[in-house]
Write a protein that holds these residues in place. Structure first.
Motif, PDB file in Angstrom:
ATOM      1  N   LEU A 171       0.834  -1.188   0.000  1.00 16.54           N
ATOM      2  CA  LEU A 171       0.000   0.000   0.000  1.00 16.54           C
ATOM      3  C   LEU A 171       0.878   1.251   0.000  1.00 16.54           C
ATOM      4  CD1 LEU A 171      -2.638  -1.107   2.663  1.00 16.54           C
ATOM      5  CD2 LEU A 171      -2.790  -1.280   0.183  1.00 16.54           C
ATOM      6  N   PRO A 172       0.408   2.337  -0.573  1.00 17.89           N
ATOM      7  CA  PRO A 172       1.180   3.587  -0.546  1.00 17.89           C
ATOM      8  C   PRO A 172       1.218   4.142   0.870  1.00 17.89           C
ATOM      9  CG  PRO A 172      -0.997   3.956  -1.465  1.00 17.89           C
ATOM     10  CD  PRO A 172      -0.867   2.476  -1.306  1.00 17.89           C
ATOM     11  N   PRO A 173       2.236   4.968   1.182  1.00 17.68           N
ATOM     12  CA  PRO A 173       2.293   5.547   2.526  1.00 17.68           C
ATOM     13  C   PRO A 173       1.097   6.447   2.767  1.00 17.68           C
ATOM     14  CG  PRO A 173       3.863   6.613   1.053  1.00 17.68           C
ATOM     15  CD  PRO A 173       3.333   5.434   0.325  1.00 17.68           C
ATOM     16  N   PRO A 174       0.690   6.587   4.006  1.00 21.95           N
ATOM     17  CA  PRO A 174      -0.468   7.437   4.312  1.00 21.95           C
ATOM     18  C   PRO A 174      -0.147   8.901   4.024  1.00 21.95           C
ATOM     19  CG  PRO A 174       0.638   6.742   6.325  1.00 21.95           C
ATOM     20  CD  PRO A 174       1.263   5.961   5.209  1.00 21.95           C
TER      21      PRO A 174
END
Length: 438
Positions: free
Chosen positions: A194-197
């Motif tokens: 997942l991409p970083p928040p």
């Protein structure tokens, strides 16, 4: 004949009596069991109360009045008159006073005093049952006990009968019904990337500046570059500083090199020379080179070389230096002098570790020339070959004395020039020297 018929009828009658279920089940029971004495009943009650106190301390439920003696005289009645033919999985129908009442066997055992079974035939009873005078755990539900209660230090396991305890319903076994097929156990391929928040990039680009200030952080960054980005360094090595014992006059040789710079670009310097004691230096040179890393283990070098003896000449230098496969250290260069002479030299050495400190080093070198250079005693083609073997001991990595042998051959026209000068074109040197670096 009449006697035989009478005997057969008697045998048939006796067999029918013995085959009846009541006769088989009451085998060994006395016709009537005597009532217990008051002392025996008191002793049994005391033992039962002590056992009940133990189980109450362990958190086990104990029925109130379980240790009271049976008031019904039927508990000690004559079992020979009871009809056990309808017994079904631990329950029986008791006739003569209990007609029409179905009582479980375990309940009957709990209502009867321990001594009320004297005279019974226990040969047909299941093995492993609780001993007389001890509580029966077969009806206790240990599956509902808490872990803290089960681990109570007040439990007296020496007096407990575990043969009938149902441990199959403990809490740890409740997991048998769980579906583990959907669990992901250590599979990296199934972990989503997942991409970083968004919060990850919400802070300032250089948050440390707000705490330490721009000037302090600039100095810290420069120090980081110097320590991790191949900052400027100085390195110097005396590869060969040796005394040479040989036929005629003994000689000496030096071969040093070093650099100053970073990982990519360096200023490299080299110097080499030799001679005989009591005579002028036979040959000496110094090189100043710019070195550029072209591979992880190889540098491209170019610069100038200056001869310090004989007819002084300056040469342009182009070469490579580095570590070849199988740990061969290679130094190869081509030279073009101000007189237009083209020469080349190739040297190689290999460190063979006998121990961590004792190292055997084979070394070889060749020199070539594109033309005859009479004033330098160099013939066209292969000029000379040198091969040596040195054994050094590293007292420290930076300091290692050595001993060895080195053989030199002049080839072709160079050998002719040597003979014309009265020199031997083949010379054997026994060497003692030191290798160091800092």
């Amino acid at each position: 004949m009449k006697i035989r018929i009478a005997s057969l009828l008697a045998l048939v009658a006796a067999g029918s009596v013995l085959a009846s279920p009541a006769a088989a089940q009451h085998a060994g029971h006395s016709p009537a069991e005597p009532q217990q004495s008051a002392a025996a009943q008191a002793d049994a009650k005391t033992k039962c109360e002590e056992e009940a106190e133990r189980h109450l301390a362990m958190g086990h439920p104990v029925t109130e009045g379980a240790c009271e003696p049976a008031a019904d005289p039927e508990a000690a009645r004559d079992h020979s008159m009871m009809d056990h033919s309808s017994t079904d999985q631990g329950s029986m129908t008791a006739q003569d006073g209990h007609s029409g009442v179905t009582m479980p066997m375990d309940a009957a055992r709990s209502q009867a005093s321990p001594e009320s079974h004297e005279g019974m035939d226990h040969g047909s009873m299941p093995q492993g049952g609780p001993a007389e005078g001890a509580m029966d755990h077969s009806q206790m539900n240990h599956g509902e006990m808490g872990q803290a209660e089960a681990a109570s230090t007040s439990m007296d396991h020496g007096q407990m009968d575990h043969s009938q305890m149902n441990h199959g319903q403990t809490g740890s076994q409740d997991m048998q019904g769980m579906d583990h097929s959907a669990m992901q156990m250590g599979s990296d391929a199934e972990i989503p990337l997942l991409p970083p928040p968004p919060e990850a990039g919400s802070g300032p680009a250089r948050a440390a500046v707000a705490i330490w200030g721009e000037e302090a952080m600039n100095e810290a960054r420069r120090e980081l570059v110097r320590e991790t980005d191949g900052g400027m360094r100085f390195w110097f090595q005396g590869d060969r500083l040796e005394y040479r014992a040989r036929e005629g006059k003994d000689g000496y040789l030096w071969d040093i090199q070093g650099y100053y710079g970073g990982d990519i670009d360096k200023f490299w310097f080299k110097s080499e020379g030799e001679g005989s004691f009591g005579e002028p230096i036979e040959g000496a040179e110094v090189q100043a080179l710019w070195s550029r890393a072209i591979a992880p283990f190889f540098d491209f070098q170019t610069g100038v070389r200056q001869d310090l003896t004989g007819p002084e000449r300056t040469h342009a230098v182009v070469g490579i230096q580095g570590l070849a496969p199988y740990q061969f250290e290679v130094d190869a260069a081509a030279f073009v002098s101000t007189k237009g002479d083209v020469t080349a030299a190739i040297e190689g050495e290999l460190d063979q570790r006998i121990t961590q400190r004792l190292i055997l080093q084979p070394r070889a070198g060749i020199a070539l020339s594109a033309q005859d250079i009479p004033e330098l005693g160099i013939g066209a083609g292969l000029d000379r070959i040198e091969a040596g073997l040195r054994l050094r001991y590293e007292f420290a990595r930076e300091f290692a004395p050595y001993v060895g042998v080195s053989q030199e051959w002049r080839i072709g026209g160079s050998a002719d020039f040597a003979r014309a000068e009265g020199e031997d074109p083949s010379v054997t040197n026994y060497v003692v020297g030191v290798r160091f670096w800092f």
